[in-house]
Motif scaffolding. Sequence first.
Motif, PDB file in Angstrom:
ATOM      1  N   ALA A 122       0.751  -1.024  -0.123  1.00  0.00           N
ATOM      2  CA  ALA A 122      -0.126  -0.128   0.058  1.00  0.00           C
ATOM      3  C   ALA A 122       0.831   1.353   0.084  1.00  0.00           C
ATOM      4  CB  ALA A 122      -0.902   0.007   1.037  1.00  0.00           C
ATOM      5  N   LEU A 123       1.882   1.125   0.933  1.00  0.00           N
ATOM      6  CA  LEU A 123       3.017   2.404   0.770  1.00  0.00           C
ATOM      7  C   LEU A 123       3.434   2.702  -0.605  1.00  0.00           C
ATOM      8  CD1 LEU A 123       4.452   4.667   2.606  1.00  0.00           C
ATOM      9  CD2 LEU A 123       6.022   2.773   2.957  1.00  0.00           C
ATOM     10  N   GLU A 124       3.821   1.537  -1.339  1.00  0.00           N
ATOM     11  CA  GLU A 124       4.499   1.776  -2.624  1.00  0.00           C
ATOM     12  C   GLU A 124       3.343   2.351  -3.371  1.00  0.00           C
ATOM     13  OE1 GLU A 124       5.907  -1.993  -3.824  1.00  0.00           O
ATOM     14  OE2 GLU A 124       7.657  -2.057  -2.399  1.00  0.00           O
ATOM     15  N   TRP A 125       1.981   1.977  -3.490  1.00  0.00           N
ATOM     16  CA  TRP A 125       1.108   2.029  -4.398  1.00  0.00           C
ATOM     17  C   TRP A 125       0.559   3.297  -4.241  1.00  0.00           C
ATOM     18  CZ3 TRP A 125      -4.407   2.621  -3.364  1.00  0.00           C
ATOM     19  CH2 TRP A 125      -5.498   2.284  -4.450  1.00  0.00           C
ATOM     20  N   VAL A 126       0.278   3.916  -2.941  1.00  0.00           N
ATOM     21  CA  VAL A 126      -0.080   5.463  -2.768  1.00  0.00           C
ATOM     22  C   VAL A 126       1.146   6.434  -3.246  1.00  0.00           C
ATOM     23  CG1 VAL A 126      -0.724   7.091  -0.872  1.00  0.00           C
ATOM     24  CG2 VAL A 126      -1.732   4.758  -0.991  1.00  0.00           C
ATOM     25  N   LYS A 127       2.534   6.079  -2.940  1.00  0.00           N
ATOM     26  CA  LYS A 127       3.624   6.832  -3.089  1.00  0.00           C
ATOM     27  C   LYS A 127       3.574   6.840  -4.829  1.00  0.00           C
ATOM     28  CE  LYS A 127       7.011   6.636   0.602  1.00  0.00           C
ATOM     29  NZ  LYS A 127       8.283   6.244   0.862  1.00  0.00           N
ATOM     30  N   ALA A 128       3.092   5.854  -5.308  1.00  0.00           N
ATOM     31  CA  ALA A 128       3.233   5.874  -7.123  1.00  0.00           C
ATOM     32  C   ALA A 128       2.110   6.602  -7.417  1.00  0.00           C
ATOM     33  CB  ALA A 128       3.192   4.441  -7.511  1.00  0.00           C
ATOM     34  N   GLY A 129       1.467   7.100  -6.852  1.00  0.00           N
ATOM     35  CA  GLY A 129       0.248   7.964  -7.306  1.00  0.00           C
ATOM     36  C   GLY A 129      -1.054   7.382  -7.842  1.00  0.00           C
ATOM     37  N   HIS A 130      -1.566   6.216  -7.517  1.00  0.00           N
ATOM     38  CA  HIS A 130      -2.496   5.362  -7.722  1.00  0.00           C
ATOM     39  C   HIS A 130      -3.853   5.729  -7.212  1.00  0.00           C
ATOM     40  CE1 HIS A 130      -0.338   2.940 -10.492  1.00  0.00           C
ATOM     41  NE2 HIS A 130       0.541   2.467  -9.435  1.00  0.00           N
ATOM     42  N   LEU A 131      -3.735   6.297  -5.989  1.00  0.00           N
ATOM     43  CA  LEU A 131      -5.027   6.842  -5.015  1.00  0.00           C
ATOM     44  C   LEU A 131      -5.297   8.396  -5.348  1.00  0.00           C
ATOM     45  CD1 LEU A 131      -7.074   5.794  -3.272  1.00  0.00           C
ATOM     46  CD2 LEU A 131      -5.660   6.057  -1.219  1.00  0.00           C
ATOM     47  N   PHE A 132      -3.975   9.177  -5.337  1.00  0.00           N
ATOM     48  CA  PHE A 132      -4.691  10.496  -5.306  1.00  0.00           C
ATOM     49  C   PHE A 132      -4.011  11.239  -6.481  1.00  0.00           C
ATOM     50  CE2 PHE A 132      -4.135   9.367  -0.665  1.00  0.00           C
ATOM     51  CZ  PHE A 132      -5.610   9.618  -0.328  1.00  0.00           C
ATOM     52  N   PRO A 133      -4.734  12.124  -7.231  1.00  0.00           N
ATOM     53  CA  PRO A 133      -4.258  12.772  -8.375  1.00  0.00           C
ATOM     54  C   PRO A 133      -2.920  13.469  -8.212  1.00  0.00           C
ATOM     55  CG  PRO A 133      -6.313  13.861  -7.691  1.00  0.00           C
ATOM     56  CD  PRO A 133      -5.987  12.612  -6.775  1.00  0.00           C
ATOM     57  N   GLU A 134      -2.755  14.119  -7.087  1.00  0.00           N
ATOM     58  CA  GLU A 134      -1.648  15.107  -6.979  1.00  0.00           C
ATOM     59  C   GLU A 134      -0.576  14.397  -6.224  1.00  0.00           C
ATOM     60  OE1 GLU A 134      -3.761  15.709  -2.881  1.00  0.00           O
ATOM     61  OE2 GLU A 134      -4.502  15.184  -5.008  1.00  0.00           O
ATOM     62  N   LYS A 135       0.555  15.065  -6.135  1.00  0.00           N
ATOM     63  CA  LYS A 135       1.714  14.366  -5.620  1.00  0.00           C
ATOM     64  C   LYS A 135       1.543  14.682  -4.050  1.00  0.00           C
ATOM     65  CE  LYS A 135       6.818  15.111  -5.188  1.00  0.00           C
ATOM     66  NZ  LYS A 135       7.961  15.717  -5.630  1.00  0.00           N
ATOM     67  N   VAL A 136       1.652  13.485  -3.249  1.00  0.00           N
ATOM     68  CA  VAL A 136       1.643  13.417  -1.985  1.00  0.00           C
ATOM     69  C   VAL A 136       2.822  12.852  -1.211  1.00  0.00           C
ATOM     70  CG1 VAL A 136      -1.005  13.087  -2.024  1.00  0.00           C
ATOM     71  CG2 VAL A 136       0.604  11.252  -1.932  1.00  0.00           C
ATOM     72  N   GLN A 137       2.816  13.434   0.208  1.00  0.00           N
ATOM     73  CA  GLN A 137       3.819  12.830   1.148  1.00  0.00           C
ATOM     74  C   GLN A 137       3.201  11.833   1.817  1.00  0.00           C
ATOM     75  OE1 GLN A 137       5.967  15.605   3.534  1.00  0.00           O
ATOM     76  NE2 GLN A 137       6.608  14.295   5.080  1.00  0.00           N
ATOM     77  N   VAL A 138       3.922  10.500   1.794  1.00  0.00           N
ATOM     78  CA  VAL A 138       3.275   9.402   2.629  1.00  0.00           C
ATOM     79  C   VAL A 138       4.242   9.290   3.712  1.00  0.00           C
ATOM     80  CG1 VAL A 138       2.201   7.215   2.303  1.00  0.00           C
ATOM     81  CG2 VAL A 138       2.290   8.595   0.479  1.00  0.00           C
ATOM     82  N   THR A 139       3.483   9.066   4.854  1.00  0.00           N
ATOM     83  CA  THR A 139       4.191   8.601   6.115  1.00  0.00           C
ATOM     84  C   THR A 139       3.779   7.325   6.816  1.00  0.00           C
ATOM     85  OG1 THR A 139       4.750  11.031   6.743  1.00  0.00           O
ATOM     86  CG2 THR A 139       5.112   9.436   8.368  1.00  0.00           C
TER      87      THR A 139
END
Length: 232
Positions: A87-104
Amino acid sequence: MKYEHITEGRFIDRPNRFIAHVEINGQVETVHVKNTGRCRELLIPGVQVFLEKSSNPARKTAYDLICVNKKGRGLINMDSQIPNKAALEWVKAGHLFPEKVQVTPEKTYGNSRFDLYVCSEKRKAFIEVKGVTLESDNIARFPDAPTERGVKHLKELIHCMQEGYEAYLLLVIQMKGVDMFEPNWETHREFGETLQEAKKAGVHILAYDCLVEPDRMEIRDPVPVCLTSDRK
C-alpha cells in the motif's frame, strides 16, 4: 513488493499460529508463518506453499511461509506484513490521489496509530490497511476471526473524519480475480456493523485485488464492496 530467495514446499501441519512444518526438497523444516490468523482454508496438508529463505543464519527458523496455492483459486499471499508495504508503494506511486503527496507510515494521531498518513496542499488523510486472505465462492471476506482491534480502528477513522481529516480503509485482497468484498458477518457481526457506520460517516471504504506471484505482490484493480448484511 518483491521477495528474494523463494523456495517451493509442501505444507504438513501447523503446531501453533507462529510455526508450521513444511517439506522442502525432501526434508521436513520448521518454518515461520507470517500470519497469525486461522487460515484454515489455506493451510491444508499437502498444499503447495512458497517460502522466503532468511538471510540471517542465527534465526531459529530459516524460512518464512508467505504464499499458498489454493485449489481452484491459485496463488494467495498470506504474509500479513506485505499489505502495508504494498500500500505504501502504491500510494507513493500516485494510484490513489491525483496530486503529488507525502506518505508517512505508522503515523500517531492522538491515542491512535494509523498505517499511513498522506498530506499535500489539498488534503490531510489517514489510511488504515487490512490484508484479506479469506475467500469462498469468489467473494473475499474480512475478518477470518473476531477482531476487536479492527473495530477500534474503524471507530478511530470515524473520529478522524469528525476532526476534519479524510479517512480511508484500504482492503488489500491478497489474490486476483474475486467478484467482490463483504464483511464476514458470521464471524464478527460487530465489525460489519461498524464498517457500515464508518461508510455513513464518510470514511472511504476501498477494496483492491492483487497480482500475486511466488516472489511478489502488487496492488492492481478495484473490487466492488458490499456492506449489506442480508445479501442473497
